[in-house]
Design an enzyme around this catalytic site. Structure first.
Site, PDB file in Angstrom:
ATOM      1  N   LYS A 191      14.034 -45.046 -20.840  1.00 27.86           N
ATOM      2  CA  LYS A 191      13.303 -45.273 -22.028  1.00 27.86           C
ATOM      3  C   LYS A 191      12.207 -45.799 -22.176  1.00 27.86           C
ATOM      4  O   LYS A 191      11.441 -45.010 -22.688  1.00 27.86           O
ATOM      5  CB  LYS A 191      14.386 -46.252 -22.941  1.00 27.86           C
ATOM      6  CG  LYS A 191      15.736 -45.967 -23.030  1.00 27.86           C
ATOM      7  CD  LYS A 191      16.696 -46.950 -23.669  1.00 27.86           C
ATOM      8  CE  LYS A 191      16.651 -48.428 -22.758  1.00 27.86           C
ATOM      9  NZ  LYS A 191      17.459 -48.434 -21.844  1.00 27.86           N
TER      10      LYS A 191
ATOM     11  N   ARG B  14      20.643 -52.592 -30.536  1.00 26.76           N
ATOM     12  CA  ARG B  14      21.852 -52.679 -29.300  1.00 26.76           C
ATOM     13  C   ARG B  14      23.044 -52.744 -29.742  1.00 26.76           C
ATOM     14  O   ARG B  14      23.858 -52.809 -28.918  1.00 26.76           O
ATOM     15  CB  ARG B  14      21.137 -53.619 -28.441  1.00 26.76           C
ATOM     16  CG  ARG B  14      20.421 -52.919 -27.150  1.00 26.76           C
ATOM     17  CD  ARG B  14      20.130 -54.131 -26.250  1.00 26.76           C
ATOM     18  NE  ARG B  14      19.937 -53.721 -24.940  1.00 26.76           N
ATOM     19  CZ  ARG B  14      18.812 -53.557 -24.293  1.00 26.76           C
ATOM     20  NH1 ARG B  14      17.689 -53.092 -25.026  1.00 26.76           N
ATOM     21  NH2 ARG B  14      18.455 -53.379 -22.889  1.00 26.76           N
TER      22      ARG B  14
ATOM     23  N   ARG C 172      12.943 -50.429  -9.564  1.00 19.08           N
ATOM     24  CA  ARG C 172      11.999 -50.759 -10.511  1.00 19.08           C
ATOM     25  C   ARG C 172      10.835 -51.912 -10.105  1.00 19.08           C
ATOM     26  O   ARG C 172      11.306 -52.717  -9.641  1.00 19.08           O
ATOM     27  CB  ARG C 172      12.679 -50.955 -11.994  1.00 19.08           C
ATOM     28  CG  ARG C 172      11.551 -51.147 -12.847  1.00 19.08           C
ATOM     29  CD  ARG C 172      12.167 -50.919 -14.143  1.00 19.08           C
ATOM     30  NE  ARG C 172      13.260 -51.886 -14.790  1.00 19.08           N
ATOM     31  CZ  ARG C 172      14.093 -51.674 -15.756  1.00 19.08           C
ATOM     32  NH1 ARG C 172      13.826 -50.802 -16.866  1.00 19.08           N
ATOM     33  NH2 ARG C 172      15.026 -52.438 -16.189  1.00 19.08           N
TER      34      ARG C 172
ATOM     35  N   ARG D  89      11.596 -57.373 -11.945  1.00 18.87           N
ATOM     36  CA  ARG D  89      12.201 -58.093 -13.099  1.00 18.87           C
ATOM     37  C   ARG D  89      13.485 -58.891 -12.334  1.00 18.87           C
ATOM     38  O   ARG D  89      14.495 -58.382 -11.586  1.00 18.87           O
ATOM     39  CB  ARG D  89      12.741 -57.125 -14.044  1.00 18.87           C
ATOM     40  CG  ARG D  89      11.722 -56.920 -14.996  1.00 18.87           C
ATOM     41  CD  ARG D  89      12.091 -55.963 -15.823  1.00 18.87           C
ATOM     42  NE  ARG D  89      13.339 -56.032 -16.999  1.00 18.87           N
ATOM     43  CZ  ARG D  89      13.788 -55.195 -17.594  1.00 18.87           C
ATOM     44  NH1 ARG D  89      12.988 -54.120 -18.059  1.00 18.87           N
ATOM     45  NH2 ARG D  89      14.975 -55.379 -18.228  1.00 18.87           N
TER      46      ARG D  89
ATOM     47  N   ARG E 202      24.747 -55.610 -17.116  1.00 22.39           N
ATOM     48  CA  ARG E 202      24.069 -55.144 -18.224  1.00 22.39           C
ATOM     49  C   ARG E 202      24.642 -53.683 -18.397  1.00 22.39           C
ATOM     50  O   ARG E 202      24.790 -53.391 -19.553  1.00 22.39           O
ATOM     51  CB  ARG E 202      22.590 -54.848 -17.772  1.00 22.39           C
ATOM     52  CG  ARG E 202      21.784 -56.189 -17.942  1.00 22.39           C
ATOM     53  CD  ARG E 202      20.549 -56.144 -17.287  1.00 22.39           C
ATOM     54  NE  ARG E 202      19.458 -55.225 -17.524  1.00 22.39           N
ATOM     55  CZ  ARG E 202      18.754 -54.663 -16.749  1.00 22.39           C
ATOM     56  NH1 ARG E 202      18.629 -54.701 -15.279  1.00 22.39           N
ATOM     57  NH2 ARG E 202      17.811 -53.814 -17.193  1.00 22.39           N
TER      58      ARG E 202
HETATM   59  P1  ADP Z   1      16.452 -52.085 -20.276  1.00 26.01           P
HETATM   60  O1  ADP Z   1      15.117 -51.362 -20.577  1.00 26.01           O
HETATM   61  O2  ADP Z   1      16.471 -52.221 -18.721  1.00 26.01           O
HETATM   62  O3  ADP Z   1      17.661 -51.746 -20.828  1.00 26.01           O
HETATM   63  P2  ADP Z   1      15.180 -54.135 -21.853  1.00 26.01           P
HETATM   64  O4  ADP Z   1      13.951 -54.599 -21.397  1.00 26.01           O
HETATM   65  O5  ADP Z   1      15.219 -53.316 -23.163  1.00 26.01           O
HETATM   66  O6  ADP Z   1      16.012 -53.493 -20.654  1.00 26.01           O
HETATM   67  O7  ADP Z   1      16.142 -55.441 -22.113  1.00 26.01           O
HETATM   68  C1  ADP Z   1      16.131 -56.533 -21.371  1.00 26.01           C
HETATM   69  C2  ADP Z   1      17.019 -57.816 -21.762  1.00 26.01           C
HETATM   70  O8  ADP Z   1      16.497 -57.982 -23.011  1.00 26.01           O
HETATM   71  C3  ADP Z   1      18.525 -57.226 -22.274  1.00 26.01           C
HETATM   72  O9  ADP Z   1      19.403 -57.285 -20.985  1.00 26.01           O
HETATM   73  C4  ADP Z   1      18.735 -58.494 -23.330  1.00 26.01           C
HETATM   74  O10 ADP Z   1      19.054 -59.645 -22.479  1.00 26.01           O
HETATM   75  C5  ADP Z   1      17.515 -58.671 -23.987  1.00 26.01           C
HETATM   76  N1  ADP Z   1      17.153 -57.603 -25.117  1.00 26.01           N
HETATM   77  C6  ADP Z   1      16.561 -56.616 -25.389  1.00 26.01           C
HETATM   78  N2  ADP Z   1      16.776 -55.894 -26.398  1.00 26.01           N
HETATM   79  C7  ADP Z   1      17.618 -56.522 -26.993  1.00 26.01           C
HETATM   80  C8  ADP Z   1      18.528 -56.545 -28.256  1.00 26.01           C
HETATM   81  N3  ADP Z   1      18.139 -55.375 -29.037  1.00 26.01           N
HETATM   82  N4  ADP Z   1      19.486 -57.137 -28.615  1.00 26.01           N
HETATM   83  C9  ADP Z   1      19.853 -58.178 -27.825  1.00 26.01           C
HETATM   84  N5  ADP Z   1      19.281 -58.255 -26.670  1.00 26.01           N
HETATM   85  C10 ADP Z   1      18.152 -57.561 -26.140  1.00 26.01           C
HETATM   86  P1  ADP Z   2      14.827 -48.262 -19.251  1.00 26.12           P
HETATM   87  O1  ADP Z   2      13.528 -48.565 -20.174  1.00 26.12           O
HETATM   88  O2  ADP Z   2      15.447 -47.336 -19.917  1.00 26.12           O
HETATM   89  O3  ADP Z   2      15.549 -49.407 -18.602  1.00 26.12           O
HETATM   90  P2  ADP Z   2      12.646 -47.441 -17.285  1.00 26.12           P
HETATM   91  O4  ADP Z   2      11.438 -46.482 -18.044  1.00 26.12           O
HETATM   92  O5  ADP Z   2      12.208 -48.864 -17.008  1.00 26.12           O
HETATM   93  O6  ADP Z   2      14.093 -47.470 -17.735  1.00 26.12           O
HETATM   94  O7  ADP Z   2      12.982 -46.559 -15.827  1.00 26.12           O
HETATM   95  C1  ADP Z   2      13.863 -47.445 -14.786  1.00 26.12           C
HETATM   96  C2  ADP Z   2      13.092 -46.876 -13.506  1.00 26.12           C
HETATM   97  O8  ADP Z   2      13.429 -45.583 -13.257  1.00 26.12           O
HETATM   98  C3  ADP Z   2      11.908 -47.279 -13.284  1.00 26.12           C
HETATM   99  O9  ADP Z   2      11.489 -47.660 -12.044  1.00 26.12           O
HETATM  100  C4  ADP Z   2      11.002 -45.676 -13.403  1.00 26.12           C
HETATM  101  O10 ADP Z   2      10.006 -45.785 -12.860  1.00 26.12           O
HETATM  102  C5  ADP Z   2      12.377 -44.811 -12.921  1.00 26.12           C
HETATM  103  N1  ADP Z   2      12.382 -43.508 -13.597  1.00 26.12           N
HETATM  104  C6  ADP Z   2      12.280 -43.383 -15.099  1.00 26.12           C
HETATM  105  N2  ADP Z   2      12.641 -42.064 -15.411  1.00 26.12           N
HETATM  106  C7  ADP Z   2      12.851 -41.397 -14.068  1.00 26.12           C
HETATM  107  C8  ADP Z   2      13.108 -40.156 -13.743  1.00 26.12           C
HETATM  108  N3  ADP Z   2      13.373 -39.275 -14.915  1.00 26.12           N
HETATM  109  N4  ADP Z   2      13.394 -39.881 -12.512  1.00 26.12           N
HETATM  110  C9  ADP Z   2      13.368 -41.005 -11.699  1.00 26.12           C
HETATM  111  N5  ADP Z   2      12.896 -42.178 -11.932  1.00 26.12           N
HETATM  112  C10 ADP Z   2      12.799 -42.564 -13.042  1.00 26.12           C
END
Ligand code: ADP
Ligand code: ADP
Ligand code: ZN
Length: 217
Positions: A13, A88, A128, A161, A172
């Protein structure tokens, strides 16, 4: 354009959102990024939410909704926005509808749902790395920086992270299945969800997303 990008943790994302935001010239609003900044700055809010992020639990809806409401009031959202990681939960989605009405903005135009198999997600999240300075995201195998542990864009240090450990990741993914996946149906009823295969390469996924955006423009 008002877009929401959805998908489980690690689906890509944030990676795609950065590209979409520059392609559509709209702000990228990530609740995760906002929360991590608050924690880094040790603000009152940061102190309150740290334990949720550390354990992979969702921050309570009231807190999250307050944060997003404030963000959507900023002038840069006047031409649209891209939401990443919010809503979410169903109550958050309902609150978002209310906020948009309150700000005289229209409903979301598009929900992009990125799907990726659970085993691949684990590999993506544990590999990541994020820039401490500018927040740019890398992957040790799939998107490595040119110099080890250094951000290509700003030269900042890369870090892992604290919630990208195998144990917290499984929590998660579980939270996603229970609390966030049901949201898809909420938006499917409005007929605005477009599915994208997130297992393609980063460039290919973006091409698919670009097609979807052009088709509704
Ligand atoms: P990822 O991209 O790996 O899904 P995020 O950076 O979006 O992770 O979120 C990291 C953490 O921040 C989540 O595990 C949660 O603890 C918190 N968080 C982010 N967005 C929300 C939301 N919309 N509602 C509740 N908690 C959130
Ligand atoms: P999210 O925000 O959904 O948690 P991220 O964009 O942070 O996901 O991506 C999670 C990890 O996967 C990062 O280390 C990123 O560089 C890698 N990644 C993202 N998209 C791809 C893809 N299409 N193929 C391989 N690795 C990817
Ligand atoms: Zn950087």
């Amino acid at each position: 354009m008002r877009i929401l990008i959805m998908g489980p943790p690690g689906a890509g994302k944030g990676t795609q959102a950065a590209r979409i935001a520059s392609f559509c010239e709209i702000p990228h609003i990530s609740t995760g990024d906002i929360f991590r900044t608050e924690i880094k700055e040790s603000s009152e809010l940061g102190k309150k939410i740290k334990s949720y992020l550390d354990t992979g639990k969702l921050v309570p809806d009231e807190v999250t909704v307050m944060v997003i409401k404030k963000r959507l009031q900023q002038p840069d959202c006047s031409r649209g926005f891209l939401l990443d990681g919010f809503p979410r939960t169903i109550p958050q989605a309902e609150a978002l509808d209310g906020i948009l009405i309150g700000l005289s903005k229209n409903r979301l135009d598009l929900v992009i749902n990125i799907s990726v198999d659970a085993q691949v997600l684990l590999e993506r999240l544990t590999g990541r790395r994020v820039c401490r300075n500018c927040g740019d995201t890398y992957h040790i195998l799939y998107q490595p920086p040119q110099k080890d542990e250094i951000c290509d864009r700003c030269g900042g240090d890369l870090y892992q992270r604290s919630d990208d450990t195998a144990e917290t990741v499984s929590n998660r993914l579980d939270v996603y299945q229970r609390q966030t996946a049901p949201l898809l149906e909420y938006y499917q009823k409005r007929d605005i969800v477009q599915e994208v295969n997130g297992e393609l390469s980063i460039d290919q996924v973006f091409k698919e997303i670009e097609k979807v955006i052009r088709s509704i423009d």
